[in-house]
Design a protein around this motif. Structure first.
Motif, PDB file in Angstrom:
ATOM      1  N   PHE A 324       0.834  -1.207   0.000  1.00 28.54           N
ATOM      2  CA  PHE A 324       0.000   0.000   0.000  1.00 28.54           C
ATOM      3  C   PHE A 324       0.868   1.256   0.000  1.00 28.54           C
ATOM      4  O   PHE A 324       0.537   2.251  -0.648  1.00 28.54           O
ATOM      5  N   ALA A 325       1.980   1.216   0.756  1.00 25.89           N
ATOM      6  CA  ALA A 325       2.883   2.370   0.808  1.00 25.89           C
ATOM      7  C   ALA A 325       3.524   2.606  -0.550  1.00 25.89           C
ATOM      8  O   ALA A 325       3.713   3.757  -0.973  1.00 25.89           O
ATOM      9  N   ALA A 326       3.868   1.541  -1.262  1.00 25.50           N
ATOM     10  CA  ALA A 326       4.458   1.678  -2.600  1.00 25.50           C
ATOM     11  C   ALA A 326       3.460   2.335  -3.553  1.00 25.50           C
ATOM     12  O   ALA A 326       3.822   3.204  -4.356  1.00 25.50           O
ATOM     13  N   ILE A 327       2.195   1.919  -3.476  1.00 28.97           N
ATOM     14  CA  ILE A 327       1.160   2.495  -4.335  1.00 28.97           C
ATOM     15  C   ILE A 327       0.966   3.977  -4.013  1.00 28.97           C
ATOM     16  O   ILE A 327       0.870   4.828  -4.904  1.00 28.97           O
ATOM     17  N   ALA A 328       0.934   4.305  -2.716  1.00 35.18           N
ATOM     18  CA  ALA A 328       0.775   5.698  -2.313  1.00 35.18           C
ATOM     19  C   ALA A 328       1.949   6.540  -2.788  1.00 35.18           C
ATOM     20  O   ALA A 328       1.777   7.684  -3.227  1.00 35.18           O
ATOM     21  N   SER A 329       3.145   6.000  -2.712  1.00 33.60           N
ATOM     22  CA  SER A 329       4.331   6.713  -3.185  1.00 33.60           C
ATOM     23  C   SER A 329       4.266   6.933  -4.689  1.00 33.60           C
ATOM     24  O   SER A 329       4.563   8.032  -5.181  1.00 33.60           O
ATOM     25  N   ALA A 330       3.868   5.893  -5.430  1.00 38.24           N
ATOM     26  CA  ALA A 330       3.775   6.017  -6.889  1.00 38.24           C
ATOM     27  C   ALA A 330       2.744   7.073  -7.286  1.00 38.24           C
ATOM     28  O   ALA A 330       2.933   7.801  -8.266  1.00 38.24           O
ATOM     29  N   ASP A 331       1.672   7.183  -6.511  1.00 40.50           N
ATOM     30  CA  ASP A 331       0.631   8.165  -6.814  1.00 40.50           C
ATOM     31  C   ASP A 331       0.998   9.574  -6.351  1.00 40.50           C
ATOM     32  O   ASP A 331       0.656  10.564  -6.998  1.00 40.50           O
ATOM     33  N   GLY A 332       1.715   9.662  -5.223  1.00 40.21           N
ATOM     34  CA  GLY A 332       2.000  10.970  -4.635  1.00 40.21           C
ATOM     35  C   GLY A 332       3.331  11.567  -5.000  1.00 40.21           C
ATOM     36  O   GLY A 332       3.561  12.758  -4.805  1.00 40.21           O
ATOM     37  N   GLY A 333       4.253  10.752  -5.476  1.00 39.17           N
ATOM     38  CA  GLY A 333       5.543  11.267  -5.907  1.00 39.17           C
ATOM     39  C   GLY A 333       6.615  11.315  -4.849  1.00 39.17           C
ATOM     40  O   GLY A 333       7.781  11.565  -5.155  1.00 39.17           O
ATOM     41  N   GLY A 334       6.300  11.062  -3.587  1.00 35.92           N
ATOM     42  CA  GLY A 334       7.304  11.069  -2.532  1.00 35.92           C
ATOM     43  C   GLY A 334       7.447   9.705  -1.899  1.00 35.92           C
ATOM     44  O   GLY A 334       6.967   8.701  -2.426  1.00 35.92           O
ATOM     45  N   SER A 335       8.112   9.681  -0.753  1.00 37.55           N
ATOM     46  CA  SER A 335       8.243   8.436  -0.009  1.00 37.55           C
ATOM     47  C   SER A 335       7.045   8.266   0.919  1.00 37.55           C
ATOM     48  O   SER A 335       6.373   9.240   1.268  1.00 37.55           O
ATOM     49  N   CYS A 336       6.798   7.026   1.322  1.00 40.69           N
ATOM     50  CA  CYS A 336       5.679   6.743   2.235  1.00 40.69           C
ATOM     51  C   CYS A 336       6.141   5.721   3.261  1.00 40.69           C
ATOM     52  O   CYS A 336       6.891   4.785   2.935  1.00 40.69           O
ATOM     53  N   ARG A 337       5.710   5.903   4.481  1.00 40.25           N
ATOM     54  CA  ARG A 337       6.053   4.960   5.541  1.00 40.25           C
ATOM     55  C   ARG A 337       4.982   3.873   5.620  1.00 40.25           C
ATOM     56  O   ARG A 337       3.787   4.186   5.705  1.00 40.25           O
ATOM     57  N   PRO A 338       5.375   2.600   5.568  1.00 34.32           N
ATOM     58  CA  PRO A 338       4.383   1.525   5.692  1.00 34.32           C
ATOM     59  C   PRO A 338       3.566   1.669   6.967  1.00 34.32           C
ATOM     60  O   PRO A 338       4.092   1.974   8.035  1.00 34.32           O
ATOM     61  N   GLY A 339       2.260   1.494   6.835  1.00 35.66           N
ATOM     62  CA  GLY A 339       1.348   1.664   7.950  1.00 35.66           C
ATOM     63  C   GLY A 339       0.581   2.967   7.887  1.00 35.66           C
ATOM     64  O   GLY A 339      -0.487   3.091   8.499  1.00 35.66           O
ATOM     65  N   GLN A 340       1.115   3.949   7.139  1.00 33.99           N
ATOM     66  CA  GLN A 340       0.414   5.221   6.994  1.00 33.99           C
ATOM     67  C   GLN A 340      -0.852   5.075   6.151  1.00 33.99           C
ATOM     68  O   GLN A 340      -1.846   5.751   6.387  1.00 33.99           O
ATOM     69  N   VAL A 341      -0.795   4.203   5.154  1.00 30.82           N
ATOM     70  CA  VAL A 341      -1.932   3.983   4.260  1.00 30.82           C
ATOM     71  C   VAL A 341      -2.565   2.641   4.622  1.00 30.82           C
ATOM     72  O   VAL A 341      -1.929   1.600   4.483  1.00 30.82           O
ATOM     73  N   ARG A 342      -3.792   2.670   5.090  1.00 36.81           N
ATOM     74  CA  ARG A 342      -4.445   1.445   5.550  1.00 36.81           C
ATOM     75  C   ARG A 342      -5.576   0.985   4.644  1.00 36.81           C
ATOM     76  O   ARG A 342      -6.055  -0.131   4.782  1.00 36.81           O
ATOM     77  N   THR A 343      -5.993   1.830   3.717  1.00 37.34           N
ATOM     78  CA  THR A 343      -7.079   1.474   2.810  1.00 37.34           C
ATOM     79  C   THR A 343      -6.738   1.920   1.402  1.00 37.34           C
ATOM     80  O   THR A 343      -6.252   3.032   1.200  1.00 37.34           O
ATOM     81  N   LEU A 344      -6.994   1.064   0.438  1.00 34.63           N
ATOM     82  CA  LEU A 344      -6.813   1.435  -0.956  1.00 34.63           C
ATOM     83  C   LEU A 344      -8.140   1.947  -1.499  1.00 34.63           C
ATOM     84  O   LEU A 344      -9.131   1.213  -1.491  1.00 34.63           O
ATOM     85  N   PRO A 345      -8.198   3.190  -1.961  1.00 34.25           N
ATOM     86  CA  PRO A 345      -9.449   3.702  -2.527  1.00 34.25           C
ATOM     87  C   PRO A 345      -9.776   3.023  -3.836  1.00 34.25           C
ATOM     88  O   PRO A 345      -8.907   2.450  -4.509  1.00 34.25           O
ATOM     89  N   ALA A 346     -11.049   3.097  -4.232  1.00 36.48           N
ATOM     90  CA  ALA A 346     -11.492   2.457  -5.469  1.00 36.48           C
ATOM     91  C   ALA A 346     -10.752   2.996  -6.671  1.00 36.48           C
ATOM     92  O   ALA A 346     -10.545   2.275  -7.655  1.00 36.48           O
TER      93      ALA A 346
END
Length: 352
Positions: A324-346
């Protein structure tokens, strides 16, 4: 080293499989070859059930309603292959029916839902595992056991490089998943990283991109850098490699380096380099055989021994958090800490 798939003492556990689509054929062939007992098959499409029944387990009962399969007293373990949205209520229903469960991966799209299901399994004294079959692919299983046996010393880097043709997904249901590569496919390698390091990562940086020649709709190019502090892990994926496919894994540690390479994930040669030796073990089997046998075999062994399986659902949530953190990073352009993103939106799954 015991890198081979675990074998239960009792081969007669009653397995029921729900979802007789394409991947089910690999499950059933592996179970048949391992001597496991599949007693029931279920799919909304009766012809699919008949086809799988005829080819793999002729004596298995045929159902078109999961409720009927769950009511079958011979079924002790349920293998669920449907997609995540369809699978979630089936996992809960199976646990409430008193069945142990092997869930297809990726386990859930919401970490809280995964925690709830893991809690339900614990409350009812049942085992809930996730079919991370890559853990028992011969080369990845050998690599993990070599590390745990101390042959590499202190792990420093994990380098995973995958070049294959994933355009077969064009026109299928998978074509609608924008993050097909990072979500549905790379979860195997995020899970492999977690099985090696066995602690939360500090950050993930990932990117995706369309290849200039791909046919599938989702981006087939991806890379991720995972920072574990003392361990650096990199994942490079090109799902639009038409010729010269390759799959390479390199683990480097203070006392040794393990290199596994081949044209695909089923055909691999492993070399273990150490100061005074160079070993090339002969590994029998393939991902699509021993991998699926290992996922079910480990669950059955855990049931027999009354312990949590290696691929327990609760433990698998750390792999999902990494994904989930990798997906959030790919979408947001920065780094993401695992655990910050707990749900994948549709929107993650939309290709439009």
């Amino acid at each position: 080293m015991s890198w081979q798939p675990p074998v239960p003492c009792d081969p007669d556990w009653g397995i029921g499989l729900v979802g007789c689509g394409g991947i089910a054929a690999h499950h059933l062939k592996a179970y048949r070859d391992a001597g496991f007992r599949v007693v029931a098959l279920c799919d909304r499409n009766a012809s699919k059930v008949s086809e799988r029944q005829r080819e793999y387990f002729p004596a298995a009962a045929a159902y078109t309603n999961p409720k009927a399969l769950l009511a079958d007293g011979r079924v002790q373990v349920v293998d669920l292959t449907p997609h995540p949205v369809d699978r979630l209520p089936l996992i809960e229903a199976a646990l409430l029916a008193g069945k142990h469960v092997l869930s297809q991966k990726p386990f859930v799209t919401d970490i809280a839902q995964g925690e709830r299901l893991a809690d339900l399994a614990d409350e009812r004294g049942l085992k809930l595992a996730v079919n991370q079959n890559g853990r028992w692919a011969p080369h990845l299983s050998y690599a993990r056991h070599a590390l745990r046996a101390g042959h590499l010393g202190r792990l420093a880097t994990i380098d995973l490089s995958l070049h294959f043709d994933h355009n077969w997904t064009a026109g299928t249901r998978f074509d609608r998943i924008h993050h097909l590569v990072l979500y549905d496919f790379a979860i195997h390698w995020f899970d492999f990283m977690q099985s090696l390091v066995r602690r939360p990562a500090e950050s993930v940086t990932a990117r995706v991109q369309r290849s200039v020649s791909q046919h599938a709709r989702p981006p087939l190019l991806a890379h991720a850098l995972v920072d574990y502090g003392t361990v650096q892990a990199t994942l490079t994926i090109n799902g639009d490699t038409r010729w010269g496919q390759s799959d390479r894994t390199v683990l480097s540690g203070s006392d040794g380096t393990l290199i596994s390479s081949g044209p695909d994930l089923n055909t691999q040669a492993v070399t273990l380099h150490r100061a005074a030796s160079r070993e090339q073990p002969v590994l029998e089997g393939t991902w699509f055989s021993e991998g699926f046998q290992g996922a079910m075999g480990e669950l059955l062994c855990a049931i027999e021994e009354d312990r949590q399986p290696e691929h327990a659902a609760r433990e698998n949530l750390a792999s999902l958090e990494l994904c989930f953190a990798a997906i959030a990073s790919a979408d947001g352009g920065g780094s993401c800490r695992p655990g910050q993103v707990r749900t994948l939106p549709a929107s993650v799954f939309a290709s439009d």
